[in-house]
Design an enzyme around this catalytic site. Structure first.
Site: not given
Ligand code: MRU
Length: 356
Positions: A54, A246
């Site tokens: 992640r 992100d």
């Protein structure tokens, strides 16, 4: 190449024979350090969805290796065109595993572009070019994190308090990390920062990963629940907020872990500069604003039952579990990239990064 592989970060890479992607399972940290070796598309997709790997850059690095491993599985003597079509289909599934972090699609796209360019030389040539490309993605990330850390460190002074949300450290990238980069680099140079790490509900990346990484590095870190950030800021303990990202839209709106935008709003209230740190591969000029960034929604059980001995909400109660939110560009004092610190107006300063 084998030697080069060994020099790169240990939590994501290739096995020595290059047949599998090797990752440290982040979903089990900090209690268990378990490494997984993955070769199938379904298990790679599952690893991304379950957050075994992640953090936006780490997902990109993983996907680069994944595309290479999948390419190796296609017949070496097969037609490059047929193999390429098969690889594109598999890579498309990998790319769709999570929607918000643009690094995933970016890395897959970069690998497929390279494969297309080499297809004329036959499949073995494509495979060897893809090995080069995935290692380059990883190597470049290490260099980018280092440069981000340098730029970020120029924003704080010895003894400052820094608040961070989620985990944007080495585990989420390679080596220094993005938001944690200035903190870790400062630690190496004797610039001591006092870090407040939001635990980051519901998946606790701050408690499980940021506190774990900073503790191991000997950094002065205090873990707080997300709803304590306001008090810590009001007490005057925070001089800057550092968070990862992100996807950053062309106007500077930045998607990051859910709760980040609340931190930015608090920081504005208390007059604390709020910085977003990330590589240029996280900037998506094809997204005009944050409204165009797809936001992942996750299983309500992460709120209701995960981590608890027994459910902490009535069975069947409706939950809303977005994994990310978008911080408005007006709340961001600077976007720190490997190429330097972008300041408002972001439409100009971000575009300039790509025109050099
Ligand atoms: O859901 P996650 O844990 O992948 O979310 C990660 C984050 O939001 C990070 O802050 C971001 O990816 C930047 S990592 C350098």
């Amino acid at each position: 190449m084998t030697q080069l592989r060994e020099e790169l970060s240990p939590h994501v890479g290739l096995t020595a024979d290059g047949e599998r992607v090797r990752i440290l399972d982040q979903s089990l940290l900090p209690n268990r350090e378990v490494y997984l070796e993955l070769s199938g598309l379904a298990e790679m997709v599952e690893a991304i969805r379950a957050l075994r790997v992640r953090g936006a850059p780490a997902i990109g690095i993983f996907a680069g290796y994944g595309v290479y491993v999948l390419a190796r599985q296609l017949p070496r003597t097969g037609g490059a065109r047929e193999n390429l079509a098969a690889l594109c289909l598999r890579a498309g599934e990998l790319s769709a595993a999570r929607p918000t972090a643009v690094n995933l699609a970016w890395a897959v796209g970069r690998m497929l572009d390279r494969a297309r360019r080499e297809a004329g030389g036959g499949w073995p040539a494509v495979v060897s070019a893809l090995e080069e490309e995935c290692l380059a993605i990883h190597r470049e990330d290490i260099a980018m994190c280092r440069a981000i850390a340098e730029h970020g460190l120029s924003l704080v002074r010895d003894g400052d308090g820094v608040l961070t949300h989620c985990n944007a450290g080495p585990l989420a990238t390679s080596r220094y990390g993005t938001a944690l980069g200035p903190i870790l680099l400062g630690q190496e140079r004797g610039v001591r920062l006092k870090v407040f790490a939001d635990e980051t509900r519901p998946l606790l990346q701050g408690a499980r990963l940021t506190a774990y990484e900073l503790n191991r590095a000997g950094v002065d870190v205090t873990l707080i629940c997300d709803n304590m950030a306001s008090m810590v800021m009001k007490n005057g303990w925070v001089q800057a907020c550092f968070v990862g990202c992100d996807r950053v839209a062309a106007n500077g709106d930045a998607a990051n872990k859910i709760g980040t935008s609340g931190v930015a709003i608090l920081a504005r209230h208390y007059g604390i500069p709020f910085y977003v740190l990330g590589p240029t591969s996280t900037i998506d000029l094809n997204c005009p604003t944050g409204n165009d960034i797809p936001i992942e929604e996750r299983d309500p059980e992460e709120i209701r039952t995960l981590w608890y001995k027994e459910p902490m909400a009535p069975a069947g109660v409706r939950c809303f579990n977005p994994a990310f939110d978008v911080t408005d560009h007006s709340l961001i004092a600077g976007i720190v990239t490997e190429k330097g610190i972008c300041r408002p107006p972001y439409t100009q300063s971000l575009a300039a990064l790509f025109s050099e």
